[in-house]
Design an enzyme around this catalytic site. Structure first.
Site, PDB file in Angstrom:
ATOM      1  N   TYR A  61       0.835  -1.198   0.000  1.00  0.00           N
ATOM      2  CA  TYR A  61       0.000   0.000   0.000  1.00  0.00           C
ATOM      3  C   TYR A  61       0.877   1.257   0.000  1.00  0.00           C
ATOM      4  O   TYR A  61       1.548   1.556   0.991  1.00  0.00           O
ATOM      5  CB  TYR A  61      -0.921   0.018   1.220  1.00  0.00           C
ATOM      6  CG  TYR A  61      -1.869  -1.160   1.315  1.00  0.00           C
ATOM      7  CD1 TYR A  61      -2.167  -1.948   0.206  1.00  0.00           C
ATOM      8  CD2 TYR A  61      -2.477  -1.484   2.524  1.00  0.00           C
ATOM      9  CE1 TYR A  61      -3.031  -3.026   0.301  1.00  0.00           C
ATOM     10  CE2 TYR A  61      -3.350  -2.561   2.619  1.00  0.00           C
ATOM     11  CZ  TYR A  61      -3.624  -3.326   1.513  1.00  0.00           C
ATOM     12  OH  TYR A  61      -4.488  -4.385   1.607  1.00  0.00           O
ATOM     13  N   HIS A 130      -0.309 -12.049   1.162  1.00  0.00           N
ATOM     14  CA  HIS A 130      -1.300 -11.207   0.493  1.00  0.00           C
ATOM     15  C   HIS A 130      -1.948 -11.906  -0.696  1.00  0.00           C
ATOM     16  O   HIS A 130      -3.161 -11.811  -0.901  1.00  0.00           O
ATOM     17  CB  HIS A 130      -0.613  -9.918   0.035  1.00  0.00           C
ATOM     18  CG  HIS A 130      -1.522  -8.750  -0.079  1.00  0.00           C
ATOM     19  ND1 HIS A 130      -1.077  -7.451  -0.083  1.00  0.00           N
ATOM     20  CD2 HIS A 130      -2.862  -8.658  -0.200  1.00  0.00           C
ATOM     21  CE1 HIS A 130      -2.096  -6.617  -0.196  1.00  0.00           C
ATOM     22  NE2 HIS A 130      -3.188  -7.325  -0.282  1.00  0.00           N
ATOM     23  N   SER A 209     -13.120  -5.159   1.665  1.00  0.00           N
ATOM     24  CA  SER A 209     -14.119  -4.563   0.765  1.00  0.00           C
ATOM     25  C   SER A 209     -15.536  -5.026   1.091  1.00  0.00           C
ATOM     26  O   SER A 209     -16.297  -5.394   0.191  1.00  0.00           O
ATOM     27  CB  SER A 209     -13.787  -4.874  -0.702  1.00  0.00           C
ATOM     28  OG  SER A 209     -12.554  -4.313  -1.075  1.00  0.00           O
ATOM     29  N   PRO A 210     -15.938  -5.009   2.369  1.00  0.00           N
ATOM     30  CA  PRO A 210     -17.299  -5.444   2.720  1.00  0.00           C
ATOM     31  C   PRO A 210     -18.374  -4.485   2.218  1.00  0.00           C
ATOM     32  O   PRO A 210     -19.557  -4.826   2.230  1.00  0.00           O
ATOM     33  CB  PRO A 210     -17.268  -5.484   4.250  1.00  0.00           C
ATOM     34  CG  PRO A 210     -16.254  -4.442   4.623  1.00  0.00           C
ATOM     35  CD  PRO A 210     -15.195  -4.553   3.556  1.00  0.00           C
ATOM     36  N   LEU A 211     -17.942  -3.300   1.741  1.00  0.00           N
ATOM     37  CA  LEU A 211     -18.876  -2.324   1.174  1.00  0.00           C
ATOM     38  C   LEU A 211     -18.747  -2.246  -0.349  1.00  0.00           C
ATOM     39  O   LEU A 211     -19.106  -1.241  -0.962  1.00  0.00           O
ATOM     40  CB  LEU A 211     -18.642  -0.942   1.799  1.00  0.00           C
ATOM     41  CG  LEU A 211     -18.920  -0.868   3.301  1.00  0.00           C
ATOM     42  CD1 LEU A 211     -18.546   0.496   3.852  1.00  0.00           C
ATOM     43  CD2 LEU A 211     -20.394  -1.169   3.582  1.00  0.00           C
ATOM     44  N   GLY A 212     -18.240  -3.329  -0.940  1.00  0.00           N
ATOM     45  CA  GLY A 212     -18.129  -3.359  -2.392  1.00  0.00           C
ATOM     46  C   GLY A 212     -17.284  -2.239  -2.952  1.00  0.00           C
ATOM     47  O   GLY A 212     -17.594  -1.665  -3.989  1.00  0.00           O
ATOM     48  N   ARG A 213     -16.174  -1.919  -2.262  1.00  0.00           N
ATOM     49  CA  ARG A 213     -15.271  -0.824  -2.637  1.00  0.00           C
ATOM     50  C   ARG A 213     -16.027   0.507  -2.730  1.00  0.00           C
ATOM     51  O   ARG A 213     -15.733   1.349  -3.569  1.00  0.00           O
ATOM     52  CB  ARG A 213     -14.549  -1.130  -3.952  1.00  0.00           C
ATOM     53  CG  ARG A 213     -13.760  -2.435  -3.915  1.00  0.00           C
ATOM     54  CD  ARG A 213     -12.858  -2.581  -5.113  1.00  0.00           C
ATOM     55  NE  ARG A 213     -12.268  -3.909  -5.167  1.00  0.00           N
ATOM     56  CZ  ARG A 213     -11.230  -4.311  -4.419  1.00  0.00           C
ATOM     57  NH1 ARG A 213     -10.682  -3.475  -3.577  1.00  0.00           N
ATOM     58  NH2 ARG A 213     -10.771  -5.544  -4.520  1.00  0.00           N
ATOM     59  N   GLY A 214     -16.990   0.669  -1.841  1.00  0.00           N
ATOM     60  CA  GLY A 214     -17.728   1.918  -1.757  1.00  0.00           C
ATOM     61  C   GLY A 214     -19.012   1.944  -2.565  1.00  0.00           C
ATOM     62  O   GLY A 214     -19.872   2.810  -2.353  1.00  0.00           O
ATOM     63  N   PHE A 215     -19.179   0.996  -3.480  1.00  0.00           N
ATOM     64  CA  PHE A 215     -20.361   1.000  -4.343  1.00  0.00           C
ATOM     65  C   PHE A 215     -21.641   0.827  -3.531  1.00  0.00           C
ATOM     66  O   PHE A 215     -22.680   1.421  -3.848  1.00  0.00           O
ATOM     67  CB  PHE A 215     -20.246  -0.109  -5.386  1.00  0.00           C
ATOM     68  CG  PHE A 215     -21.121   0.083  -6.588  1.00  0.00           C
ATOM     69  CD1 PHE A 215     -20.718   0.914  -7.622  1.00  0.00           C
ATOM     70  CD2 PHE A 215     -22.347  -0.539  -6.690  1.00  0.00           C
ATOM     71  CE1 PHE A 215     -21.520   1.104  -8.740  1.00  0.00           C
ATOM     72  CE2 PHE A 215     -23.154  -0.358  -7.797  1.00  0.00           C
ATOM     73  CZ  PHE A 215     -22.736   0.473  -8.835  1.00  0.00           C
TER      74      PHE A 215
END
Length: 337
Positions: A61, A130, A209-215
Site C-alpha cells: 500500500y 497477500h 471490501s465489505p462495502l463493495g469498494r464503496g459502491f
C-alpha cells in the site's frame, strides 16, 4: 444509528482478541484518489476509541508508505493495537503499474524485516500472505512464515485469497489465525470452499471490501465519477453497462436502510457481520475509510441486526452482479476454486 463500543472476538483458536470490526488503512495512502493525511490520522484515533483494535495494512500500500504512515500511531498505542500487515505483492519504483507476486522463502524473510523497519515495531501481530503464487509450494511459503513466528518477528499467521483446499494445506504446516478475502453482499464466491474450511478449522474470516469498494454506500454510481487516479476506474464492476446494472441491485439495500433509519453502508455491513451466525465462524470485516464520520457510521453497523425477511431480500443480489471482482481473477481464490 449512534456509535457504540465494539464487542471483542478472537482471531483463530489461539489468536488475539480484537474488536468485531477492524479498519482497513489502504486508502489512506493510495488507490482511492486524494486523501487528507490529518483527517486520516484522526480517524485512526477515533477508531481505537470506538473499540476497533485490528488495524490492517500491507507493504504494497503506497509501496511502503502506508506502513510508515500508521507506524507512529501503532507505536503510541502498542498495547491496544493488533497490527496486521502483509507481504507478496511486489512493486517497482520505476514502474508504478507493476504488480508481481512473490511467495518464495527468501523474499518472505526480507519482506518482514522491511515491514518491521517501516512500522518501527519489534513484532507483527498478524502477518498475511497477500496473494498466492501457485508456482511456489504452499508448504515452503507457510514454513518460512512459521520460522518468523519462531524467531519472534510475527505472532500469528494469516492468508489472503486462498481456496478452502489451500487453507487446509497451510494449516497442516502451521496454525492460521485469519483468512482475509473479499466478502460482501456483492461478492460471495468465498462461500464455495474458503468459508466452510475456515469454519471447520476455527480460522477467523476477515472480509475486505465489505462495502463493495464503496459502491454499496451509494456514494458513486459509475467509474467516471471517481478521481482520475482511482484504481476502481479499471475494475469491471464499475464500468459502463456493468455499473448501471449493479446500481439497480443496490435498491433493496437502500429500501431496508430507509425503513430502519440506517444507511446503505450500515445495512451492507450488518449483512457481513451476520455471516458469523450463518456459517458458524468468527467474522471481522475491515471496511476502509479515511474519515471519522464514515468510521462512526461503519462501527455502528455492528449493532444492527437484520431480520430474516431483510436477509432474504438481500440473498439474490450477489448472483446478479455484472462483472468480475478484478480484471484478472487469476490470483483470487475464485480463480483457483
Amino acid at each position: 444509528m449512534t456509535n457504540t463500543i465494539l464487542p471483542t472476538v478472537r482471531l483463530g483458536n489461539d489468536g488475539p482478541a480484537v474488536g468485531v470490526q477492524g479498519l482497513g488503512c489502504m486508502g489512506m495512502s493510495e488507490f482511492y484518489g486524494p486523501t487528507d493525511t490529518v483527517e486520516a490520522l484522526a480517524t485512526l484515533d477515533a477508531a481505537l476509541e470506538a473499540g476497533v483494535t485490528l488495524f490492517d495494512t500491507a507493504d504494497a500500500y503506497g509501496s511502503g508508505h502506508n506502513e510508515e504512515l500508521i507506524g507512529p500511531f501503532v507505536r503510541a498505542n502498542r498495547d491496544r493495537v493488533v497490527l496486521a500487515t502483509k507481504f507478496a505483492l511486489e512493486r517497482r519504483a520505476d514502474d508504478p503499474t507493476y504488480r508481481g507476486i512473490r511467495n518464495d522463502p527468501a523474499y518472505i524473510r526480507s519482506a518482514v524485516d522491511a515491514s518491521l523497519r517501516r512500522l518501527g515495531v519489534d513484532v507483527i501481530d498478524v502477518y498475511y500472505m497477500h496473494r498466492r503464487d501457485p508456482a511456489v509450494p504452499l508448504a515452503e511459503s507457510v514454513g518460512a512464515m512459521a520460522e518468523l513466528v519462531a524467531a519472534g518477528k510475527v505472532r500469528h499467521l494469516g492468508l489472503s485469497e486462498v481456496t478452502g483446499a489451500e487453507l487446509r494445506e497451510a494449516y497442516a504446516v502451521h496454525p492460521i489465525a485469519a483468512l482475509q478475502s473479499e466478502w460482501s453482499v456483492f461478492a460471495r464466491d468465498v462461500e464455495s470452499s474458503a468459508v466452510p474450511a475456515a469454519a471447520e478449522l476455527g480460522v477467523a474470516f476477515v472480509p475486505y471490501s465489505p462495502l463493495g469498494r464503496g459502491f454499496l454506500t451509494g456514494s458513486f454510481a459509475a467509474a467516471e465519477e471517481l478521481a482520475a487516479d482511482d484504481f476502481r476506474r479499471s475494475q469491471p464492476r464499475f464500468r459502463g453497462e456493468n455499473a448501471a446494472a449493479n446500481l439497480a441491485l443496490v435498491e433493496p439495500i437502500r429500501k431496508i436502510a430507509a425503513a430502519r433509519g440506517a444507511t446503505a453502508a450500515q445495512v451492507a455491513l450488518a449483512w457481513v457481520h451476520q455471516r458469523a451466525e450463518v456459517h458458524g465462524l468468527t467474522v471481522v470485516p475491515i471496511p476502509g475509510t479515511r474519515k471519522r464520520t464514515r468510521l462512526a457510521e461503519n462501527t455502528a453497523a455492528a449493532a444492527l441486526r437484520l431480520t430474516a425477511e431483510e436477509l432474504a431480500a438481500l440473498e439474490p443480489i450477489a448472483g446478479q452482479v455484472a462483472g468480475d471482482r478484478y480484471t484478472d481473477m487469476t490470483f483470487t481464490s475464485a480463480g483457483r476454486d
